[in-house]
Design an enzyme around this catalytic site. Sequence first.
Site, PDB file in Angstrom:
ATOM      1  N   ASP A  42      60.435 -14.385  35.756  1.00  0.00           N
ATOM      2  CA  ASP A  42      60.900 -13.525  34.673  1.00  0.00           C
ATOM      3  C   ASP A  42      59.763 -13.365  33.668  1.00  0.00           C
ATOM      4  O   ASP A  42      58.977 -14.297  33.448  1.00  0.00           O
ATOM      5  CB  ASP A  42      62.126 -14.127  33.974  1.00  0.00           C
ATOM      6  CG  ASP A  42      62.695 -13.174  32.931  1.00  0.00           C
ATOM      7  OD1 ASP A  42      63.421 -12.247  33.329  1.00  0.00           O
ATOM      8  OD2 ASP A  42      62.386 -13.353  31.736  1.00  0.00           O
ATOM      9  N   GLU A  44      58.552 -11.793  29.702  1.00  0.00           N
ATOM     10  CA  GLU A  44      58.851 -11.199  28.403  1.00  0.00           C
ATOM     11  C   GLU A  44      57.642 -10.350  28.029  1.00  0.00           C
ATOM     12  O   GLU A  44      56.492 -10.724  28.311  1.00  0.00           O
ATOM     13  CB  GLU A  44      59.105 -12.271  27.341  1.00  0.00           C
ATOM     14  CG  GLU A  44      60.271 -13.201  27.664  1.00  0.00           C
ATOM     15  CD  GLU A  44      61.595 -12.472  27.867  1.00  0.00           C
ATOM     16  OE1 GLU A  44      61.791 -11.396  27.242  1.00  0.00           O
ATOM     17  OE2 GLU A  44      62.417 -12.948  28.665  1.00  0.00           O
ATOM     18  N   HIS A 184      66.666 -14.466  26.916  1.00  0.00           N
ATOM     19  CA  HIS A 184      65.469 -13.633  26.745  1.00  0.00           C
ATOM     20  C   HIS A 184      64.209 -14.474  26.529  1.00  0.00           C
ATOM     21  O   HIS A 184      63.255 -13.999  25.912  1.00  0.00           O
ATOM     22  CB  HIS A 184      65.645 -12.633  25.589  1.00  0.00           C
ATOM     23  CG  HIS A 184      66.683 -11.596  25.865  1.00  0.00           C
ATOM     24  ND1 HIS A 184      66.529 -10.608  26.807  1.00  0.00           N
ATOM     25  CD2 HIS A 184      67.921 -11.410  25.320  1.00  0.00           C
ATOM     26  CE1 HIS A 184      67.608  -9.848  26.837  1.00  0.00           C
ATOM     27  NE2 HIS A 184      68.467 -10.311  25.945  1.00  0.00           N
ATOM     28  N   ASP A 189      65.605 -17.540  31.561  1.00  0.00           N
ATOM     29  CA  ASP A 189      66.127 -16.432  32.363  1.00  0.00           C
ATOM     30  C   ASP A 189      65.834 -16.637  33.845  1.00  0.00           C
ATOM     31  O   ASP A 189      66.651 -16.296  34.702  1.00  0.00           O
ATOM     32  CB  ASP A 189      65.525 -15.108  31.890  1.00  0.00           C
ATOM     33  CG  ASP A 189      66.116 -14.659  30.556  1.00  0.00           C
ATOM     34  OD1 ASP A 189      66.903 -15.431  29.972  1.00  0.00           O
ATOM     35  OD2 ASP A 189      65.776 -13.552  30.090  1.00  0.00           O
TER      36      ASP A 189
END
Length: 601
Positions: A42, A44, A184, A189
């Site tokens: 994942d 960001e 998040h 995540d």
Amino acid sequence: MTTAHLDETAGSPAGEAGRWAMQMSFDELGRPLRDLTFCVVDLETTGAAVSQGSMITEIGAVKVRGGEVLGEFQTLVNPHSEIPPFIAVLTGITNSMVASAPPIDSALPAFLEFARGTVLVAHNAPFDVGFLKHFAETLGHPWPGFEVLDTARLARRVVTRDDAPNCKLSSLAVAFGASTTPNHRALSDARATVDVLHGLFERLGSLGVHTLEELQTFTSRVSTAQRRKRHLAEDLPHSPGVYLFRDDRDRVLYVGTSRDLRARVRSYFTASETRSRMGEMVGIATRVEGIVCATPLEAEVRELRLIALHKPRYNRRSRFPEKVHWLKLTNEPWPRLSLVRQVIDDDADYVGPFSSRKRAEKALAALHETFPVRQCSERLPLHPSRSACVLAEMHRCLAPCDGSIDLDSYAEMVAELRDNLLARADEVVEAISVRMDALSRDERYEDASVHRDRLSAFIRAVSRTQRLRALTRCAEVVAAQRDDTGHWGVHVVRFGRLAASGVIPVDAHAGEYVETLRASAETVAAGLGPTPAATAEETEKVLRWLESPGVRLVRVDGEWSCPVRGAAKHLRTHDAVEQSRLSMVPFDERRSLPTVHQPAR
């Protein structure tokens, strides 16, 4: 007769069993999910699109195998740009947090090393993988070519509204009871996605999905009962050939061909095959028969012959090769053109075959516009004496019936017509083109399109006949082509029919093998006129192979050549026009464009 020779060293050092796949790969066998290592990742970022300059601010990943966590990866990434306030609020990642973090040119290689040799998994994978691939390319790092699973896409296929209101990660985490709540942040995540992935695996396992290949192609349109029949493929080899689906009364339901029989047939029971009629066929099938072929061309030809023999109800094409039409220039004192259903031994000239009468009539109309041969159907005596028909009054027939033309002059015109059928197409192309131009100048575009279609039907038919005739008049053509494994595939073609196929063994003498293959090949009698000793469709497949790159002629018994001024030279223009017409249709359905008649104003 001309002869050429292959290299005497016929193949590569690999064994005979390696002609096609050499060794069965994991992909062919199907890789059980429990034995694979997955890297769930994942990211960001500072924004939604890398194309708009968005940067990665955090990478989180979890490596799992057989339900066990093997390792985790987490790092903040310095984007060297300001993190927008709303992103900082959403993720909790601030400018001060990433100020001392490694840049992407350090973080990305570390992640790629961590993920090496795994199947990459992400929720909404195009987003995460798109960022990773972009920066790998920007930094000059080769992308490892990961296989990718998207848990969001997979969930949309198996999770119902009763399970979760949507397929967002937060909703799926609740539905599958994830031990980590997504917030998040990349690692959290990724951990939640691991639990979602395992929940999806459990649900899919009950539906008969146990391998990566089945998972990648899974769709809910394939029923559980359909998947349960995959055992029908287990006895088939990983070889090129033809497969036949049969019902409980041993009737053939469907015939197909593949370079890998087992892999292709297995796809009917997983998700690669979602056509409703194929699902119906699989539901009826009780057995699958495989016929191993030496080469892909042999498989294609066998498929055509088996479809014509059994006429399986689930095959839509090639079931009735006998239902064709021919355009015939008769052999009589006053020759004429007519449409017939078969070629006979009458020394007449034939063009075709046409798959439909409508197309044959268009080609016939193009010829009648160019050459005013008689169109009456009865046989005329050498010296007819009767009144002319209306076509003569319209100057569309030379009217031999009332003596308006003598036998020699009529024969001269017929000779030009015959030349356009057998050797060239120039007069027809010129005459119809002039007519189209005149109609276009008068803005009669619908009438011009009628002539265009007639000309296209004529050119395609004559080109096809000239190409078929070139091969079918050769008593034998032997040709070879080296395949991807380095082996030579050899085909013996007699009067346009595939008579034998084989692959030269590694240690064999090429010349001796070819002679043995020729000696064991099917005995084939020549067809009548341009009729192949096989179906036209089979001979065209053989022709396409003979004309493909890398094919070497070993032996030609006869003269294999097409007319220099033949109709084929006009095909490129008409193909380009047809492609242009299709490209203007803004829909997937391109069967035909209806003519719209505008009311007069």
